[in-house]
Design a protein around this motif. Sequence first.
Motif, PDB file in Angstrom:
ATOM      1  N   ASP A 136       0.870  -1.180   0.000  1.00  0.00           N
ATOM      2  CA  ASP A 136       0.000   0.000   0.000  1.00  0.00           C
ATOM      3  C   ASP A 136       0.903   1.224   0.000  1.00  0.00           C
ATOM      4  O   ASP A 136       1.964   1.224   0.644  1.00  0.00           O
ATOM      5  CB  ASP A 136      -0.937   0.031   1.207  1.00  0.00           C
ATOM      6  CG  ASP A 136      -2.016   1.088   1.043  1.00  0.00           C
ATOM      7  OD1 ASP A 136      -2.713   1.065   0.005  1.00  0.00           O
ATOM      8  OD2 ASP A 136      -2.163   1.953   1.932  1.00  0.00           O
ATOM      9  N   VAL A 137       0.499   2.269  -0.734  1.00  0.00           N
ATOM     10  CA  VAL A 137       1.337   3.446  -0.920  1.00  0.00           C
ATOM     11  C   VAL A 137       0.715   4.630  -0.201  1.00  0.00           C
ATOM     12  O   VAL A 137      -0.492   4.884  -0.308  1.00  0.00           O
ATOM     13  CB  VAL A 137       1.528   3.760  -2.420  1.00  0.00           C
ATOM     14  CG1 VAL A 137       2.368   5.015  -2.621  1.00  0.00           C
ATOM     15  CG2 VAL A 137       2.177   2.569  -3.128  1.00  0.00           C
ATOM     16  N   ALA A 138       1.552   5.363   0.537  1.00  0.00           N
ATOM     17  CA  ALA A 138       1.082   6.514   1.306  1.00  0.00           C
ATOM     18  C   ALA A 138       0.770   7.688   0.393  1.00  0.00           C
ATOM     19  O   ALA A 138       1.383   7.833  -0.675  1.00  0.00           O
ATOM     20  CB  ALA A 138       2.137   6.922   2.329  1.00  0.00           C
ATOM     21  N   PRO A 139      -0.170   8.560   0.781  1.00  0.00           N
ATOM     22  CA  PRO A 139      -0.398   9.800   0.033  1.00  0.00           C
ATOM     23  C   PRO A 139       0.928  10.547  -0.152  1.00  0.00           C
ATOM     24  O   PRO A 139       1.738  10.645   0.763  1.00  0.00           O
ATOM     25  CB  PRO A 139      -1.360  10.575   0.937  1.00  0.00           C
ATOM     26  CG  PRO A 139      -2.056   9.524   1.741  1.00  0.00           C
ATOM     27  CD  PRO A 139      -1.052   8.447   1.966  1.00  0.00           C
ATOM     28  N   GLY A 140       1.128  11.083  -1.354  1.00  0.00           N
ATOM     29  CA  GLY A 140       2.390  11.709  -1.693  1.00  0.00           C
ATOM     30  C   GLY A 140       3.304  10.800  -2.477  1.00  0.00           C
ATOM     31  O   GLY A 140       4.259  11.249  -3.092  1.00  0.00           O
ATOM     32  N   MET A 141       3.034   9.481  -2.438  1.00  0.00           N
ATOM     33  CA  MET A 141       3.753   8.479  -3.219  1.00  0.00           C
ATOM     34  C   MET A 141       5.261   8.516  -2.977  1.00  0.00           C
ATOM     35  O   MET A 141       6.064   8.412  -3.900  1.00  0.00           O
ATOM     36  CB  MET A 141       3.426   8.629  -4.706  1.00  0.00           C
ATOM     37  CG  MET A 141       1.986   8.301  -5.029  1.00  0.00           C
ATOM     38  SD  MET A 141       1.525   8.477  -6.767  1.00  0.00           S
ATOM     39  CE  MET A 141       2.657   7.344  -7.569  1.00  0.00           C
TER      40      MET A 141
END
Length: 412
Positions: A136-141
Amino acid sequence: MVTPKVLCRGGTAIKPEQLPRSDGSTEREQPPPRRRRRRLAIAAVAVVAVAAAVIGVSAALTGGDPEEQPEVSGVVARPDQSPPRELIAAGRVAVSAYYTTKLVQQPDGDAVNGRQWSLYDPTAERYEKTDWAWVDVAPGMKTAAVLEGDLPAGRVGLMNLSTGEVERWIEVEKGVGGVQFSPDGERLVATAYSDHPDGLFRDAPVRVEGAPGGGKGQEMPGPKQSRTGFYVIDVDSGKAVFRERPAKKDSLAAMAGTGRQDFSWSSDGRTLWEQRLDRPGRNYYDVNGRLKSQPQRKTDAILPPVVTSPDGKRATGGFAGSKDGRIVSAVLDARTGERSAVVPGQQLLAWADNTHLIAWLCDPGQCKPGKGEFRNQLVLVGLDSDEVTPLSGFRAAQLDHAGRWTPVFTER
């Protein structure tokens, strides 16, 4: 006619638009090396040419004026790529990762419906296959949460997407099978299981009608309801707090064909929710695992789960039939659940901004309700127009095709 601003990765642009980075800065991207500029410029022209060839004539579906609809900034389209090799993005979101699934037989007669993940590498500017069991990727990548090996996993990794290195491991006593960042990226919810959530077990058989062998059906390995609870993990400190919330044994998980019953964040990050399997709707919990008594909304019963627009006013709805020979889906008032518009698309996936969505849409040359709908591509659609902009190439028409990919969208 209003058209989106289409950019190619690497700095070559058709109608340049400088987007603020997700961390709030306005630093410009560095131009590509000189030897790549001519190749990227040619690729950019090709992308726009292919997209333009299949864009429909603008005609309002809902009575709105398409000329009043604002443009979508930062559209990066790959209409000739499926699965994509390079970044796909529109407005506030991008495809940060995607996965394919494959049934892997185990030596003891069990099986695992495993996922092969591909993750966007901003340094290489392309999607790269990984060996992670979950991503899973955090906001802001900039950061990804990863799980390794056979699920459930005993630790959660925090990986720097620029370097590809796991910078920190967070140990968990209860094995976890899925993780999700909160909307602000400051916390994770990690759902704990005692068995593989995507496993099919010989000692948990289900009867499948019409299975090979004929007769009245055949027993096949089935899923186990093995959820034990969840962790809420503070990303900065690594502190992980476990709350017991086992799966209900009287639910319909076996009929759903999966033992995965992950918890998800609400759009405001204040609560967690799970989809009910015994009847339509959701159960909501606070971060301490306490069940919250709150009225069920009409949108809670929609599957796949709805996605709310950035301003919180609209929500994605389900399949809404066809209009003028094209398959459409509903857009709902997020508060009342009433239909407010219909847009081209079989399934609405993400909001590019408050008036544009990313959707799956089947090949207009082959698509008819009940036939040809599985040959579809990612498209960008607007609330006030039936114009579509292809973002990806078409997936194969076979639902069980090995290369059939599922995108994961992240705010960039």
